[in-house]
Scaffold this motif. Structure first.
Motif, PDB file in Angstrom:
ATOM      1  N   TYR A  36     -37.716  59.452  29.452  1.00 23.77           N
ATOM      2  CA  TYR A  36     -36.497  58.605  30.146  1.00 23.77           C
ATOM      3  C   TYR A  36     -37.189  57.295  30.642  1.00 23.77           C
ATOM      4  O   TYR A  36     -38.135  57.370  31.349  1.00 23.77           O
ATOM      5  CB  TYR A  36     -35.725  59.374  30.713  1.00 23.77           C
ATOM      6  CG  TYR A  36     -34.719  60.281  30.117  1.00 23.77           C
ATOM      7  CD1 TYR A  36     -34.938  61.228  29.479  1.00 23.77           C
ATOM      8  CD2 TYR A  36     -33.261  59.668  29.713  1.00 23.77           C
ATOM      9  CE1 TYR A  36     -34.055  62.174  28.929  1.00 23.77           C
ATOM     10  CE2 TYR A  36     -32.453  60.393  29.194  1.00 23.77           C
ATOM     11  CZ  TYR A  36     -32.595  61.466  28.689  1.00 23.77           C
ATOM     12  OH  TYR A  36     -31.864  62.406  27.965  1.00 23.77           O
ATOM     13  N   GLN A  38     -36.080  54.041  33.167  1.00 24.32           N
ATOM     14  CA  GLN A  38     -35.202  53.958  34.232  1.00 24.32           C
ATOM     15  C   GLN A  38     -35.679  52.543  34.812  1.00 24.32           C
ATOM     16  O   GLN A  38     -36.651  52.239  35.481  1.00 24.32           O
ATOM     17  CB  GLN A  38     -34.846  54.573  35.488  1.00 24.32           C
ATOM     18  CG  GLN A  38     -33.918  54.375  36.346  1.00 24.32           C
ATOM     19  CD  GLN A  38     -33.804  55.580  37.422  1.00 24.32           C
ATOM     20  OE1 GLN A  38     -34.836  56.011  37.728  1.00 24.32           O
ATOM     21  NE2 GLN A  38     -32.545  55.717  37.928  1.00 24.32           N
ATOM     22  N   GLY A  41     -31.543  50.174  39.699  1.00 20.08           N
ATOM     23  CA  GLY A  41     -29.840  50.074  39.865  1.00 20.08           C
ATOM     24  C   GLY A  41     -29.495  50.765  38.558  1.00 20.08           C
ATOM     25  O   GLY A  41     -28.081  50.460  38.509  1.00 20.08           O
ATOM     26  N   LYS A  42     -30.224  51.231  37.750  1.00 20.55           N
ATOM     27  CA  LYS A  42     -29.511  51.709  36.428  1.00 20.55           C
ATOM     28  C   LYS A  42     -29.811  53.166  36.178  1.00 20.55           C
ATOM     29  O   LYS A  42     -30.986  53.755  37.052  1.00 20.55           O
ATOM     30  CB  LYS A  42     -30.002  50.999  35.086  1.00 20.55           C
ATOM     31  CG  LYS A  42     -29.867  49.537  35.129  1.00 20.55           C
ATOM     32  CD  LYS A  42     -28.303  49.161  34.962  1.00 20.55           C
ATOM     33  CE  LYS A  42     -28.035  47.835  34.949  1.00 20.55           C
ATOM     34  NZ  LYS A  42     -26.477  47.400  34.746  1.00 20.55           N
ATOM     35  N   GLY A  43     -29.021  54.007  35.392  1.00 21.49           N
ATOM     36  CA  GLY A  43     -29.479  55.291  35.279  1.00 21.49           C
ATOM     37  C   GLY A  43     -30.639  55.259  34.148  1.00 21.49           C
ATOM     38  O   GLY A  43     -30.694  54.598  33.429  1.00 21.49           O
ATOM     39  N   PRO A  44     -31.263  56.578  34.043  1.00 18.33           N
ATOM     40  CA  PRO A  44     -32.064  56.863  33.156  1.00 18.33           C
ATOM     41  C   PRO A  44     -31.957  56.603  31.747  1.00 18.33           C
ATOM     42  O   PRO A  44     -30.624  57.089  31.637  1.00 18.33           O
ATOM     43  CB  PRO A  44     -32.981  57.922  33.483  1.00 18.33           C
ATOM     44  CG  PRO A  44     -32.340  58.346  34.762  1.00 18.33           C
ATOM     45  CD  PRO A  44     -31.130  57.744  34.890  1.00 18.33           C
ATOM     46  N   LEU A  46     -32.696  57.524  27.399  1.00 20.20           N
ATOM     47  CA  LEU A  46     -33.779  58.339  26.606  1.00 20.20           C
ATOM     48  C   LEU A  46     -34.432  57.137  25.828  1.00 20.20           C
ATOM     49  O   LEU A  46     -33.855  56.133  25.199  1.00 20.20           O
ATOM     50  CB  LEU A  46     -33.102  58.928  25.411  1.00 20.20           C
ATOM     51  CG  LEU A  46     -33.750  59.624  24.616  1.00 20.20           C
ATOM     52  CD1 LEU A  46     -34.655  60.677  25.332  1.00 20.20           C
ATOM     53  CD2 LEU A  46     -33.208  60.297  23.435  1.00 20.20           C
ATOM     54  N   PHE A  89     -39.892  58.958  33.372  1.00 18.94           N
ATOM     55  CA  PHE A  89     -39.703  60.185  33.766  1.00 18.94           C
ATOM     56  C   PHE A  89     -40.007  60.994  32.187  1.00 18.94           C
ATOM     57  O   PHE A  89     -39.338  60.762  31.383  1.00 18.94           O
ATOM     58  CB  PHE A  89     -38.489  60.535  33.989  1.00 18.94           C
ATOM     59  CG  PHE A  89     -37.959  59.789  35.501  1.00 18.94           C
ATOM     60  CD1 PHE A  89     -37.319  58.927  35.455  1.00 18.94           C
ATOM     61  CD2 PHE A  89     -38.269  60.466  36.560  1.00 18.94           C
ATOM     62  CE1 PHE A  89     -36.839  58.063  36.774  1.00 18.94           C
ATOM     63  CE2 PHE A  89     -38.126  60.227  37.951  1.00 18.94           C
ATOM     64  CZ  PHE A  89     -37.399  58.742  37.966  1.00 18.94           C
ATOM     65  N   PHE A 104     -36.889  67.340  35.255  1.00 20.14           N
ATOM     66  CA  PHE A 104     -37.547  66.313  35.165  1.00 20.14           C
ATOM     67  C   PHE A 104     -38.725  66.198  35.981  1.00 20.14           C
ATOM     68  O   PHE A 104     -39.231  66.937  36.956  1.00 20.14           O
ATOM     69  CB  PHE A 104     -36.848  65.062  35.725  1.00 20.14           C
ATOM     70  CG  PHE A 104     -35.831  64.610  34.858  1.00 20.14           C
ATOM     71  CD1 PHE A 104     -34.513  65.133  34.828  1.00 20.14           C
ATOM     72  CD2 PHE A 104     -36.008  63.443  33.940  1.00 20.14           C
ATOM     73  CE1 PHE A 104     -33.402  64.958  34.008  1.00 20.14           C
ATOM     74  CE2 PHE A 104     -35.004  63.078  33.158  1.00 20.14           C
ATOM     75  CZ  PHE A 104     -33.813  63.774  33.199  1.00 20.14           C
ATOM     76  N   GLY A 107     -41.766  61.181  37.997  1.00 24.17           N
ATOM     77  CA  GLY A 107     -41.753  59.593  37.873  1.00 24.17           C
ATOM     78  C   GLY A 107     -42.932  58.992  37.849  1.00 24.17           C
ATOM     79  O   GLY A 107     -43.734  59.243  38.627  1.00 24.17           O
TER      80      GLY A 107
END
Lengths: 114, 114
Positions: A36, A38, A41-44, A46, A89, A104, A107
């Motif tokens: 993933y 990221q 400020g954003k979500g991970p 795919l 991740f 996970f 990172g």
């Protein structure tokens, strides 16, 4: 118990270089290994994923290499670009009809210098 | 189509107060997950809902944490008597019914406990 270990924690690469991130897992029942990406400020989201029946999967500049016997897998980013600067991740799961619950890694913060 | 929506995007609360975090999954997604991401850390699994099955609560760190999912759609994560160590970004994800359906994450709720 940390079931997925990721390294390095941070990585600096020059534009055009190859970025390599490594992960190791402990649970031999895992059979799905996604990566993933990221941005702040954003979500991970795919990026690419692999099943253990193949040793390599390539999508554009991104390649996953998988070593089942060593219980390791890695992400290679070829011709790295400043826009690739993000946190990556690795993850692993045991697929079942009950869903896809991911474990996970810690990172890797990648910075690609222009 | 619309992605996973989380609200609020930011929440500042005083130690000891209760907070509720909301997640609207992608329509039609049967699975819903909550993860916690502490500053500079990986994603820690909290709880998982799949259809009408009993949720997997194995990741909840204490009995101050609870979550529900109403009508198989919207989910609320509740933290009672918040502590400073609860400060983190709380991420919600949903996935479709296929075994290899990827997790789609929202942008998270950043919780700060003062």
């Amino acid at each position: 118990q940390q079931q997925v270990k990721q390294s390095p924690q941070s990585l600096i690469v020059q534009k055009g270089g190859i970025s390599i991130i490594n992960c190791a897992y402990e649970n031999t029942a895992f059979d799905y290994f996604p990566w993933y990406q990221q941005f702040p400020g954003k979500g991970p989201a795919l990026l690419i994923a692999i099943r253990p029946d193949v040793s390599e999967k390539k999508e554009g500049r991104f390649t996953i290499s998988f070593n089942k016997s060593a219980k390791q897998f890695s992400l290679h980013i070829m011709d790295s670009q400043p826009g690739d600067s993000a946190t990556y991740f690795c993850a692993a799961s045991r697929l079942s009809n009950a869903g896809n619950m991911l474990t996970f890694g810690g990172g890797t913060r990648l910075m690609v210098k222009p | 189509g619309a992605g996973v929506s989380q609200s609020p995007s930011n929440k500042v609360t005083e130690k000891g107060k209760d907070v509720e975090l909301r997640c609207d999954p992608i329509s039609g997604h049967t699975a819903l997950y909550w993860y916690r991401q502490s500053l500079g850390q990986g994603l820690e699994f909290l709880i998982y809902f799949q259809g009408n099955s009993a949720p997997d609560k194995s990741g909840l760190p204490s009995d101050r944490f609870s979550a529900e999912r109403t009508g198989g759609s919207v989910s609320t994560l509740t933290i009672q008597r918040t502590q400073q160590e609860d400060s983190a970004v709380y991420l919600c994800a949903s996935s479709g019914p296929d075994r290899v359906s990827p997790l789609h994450f929202g942008n998270g709720t950043r919780l700060t406990v003062t």
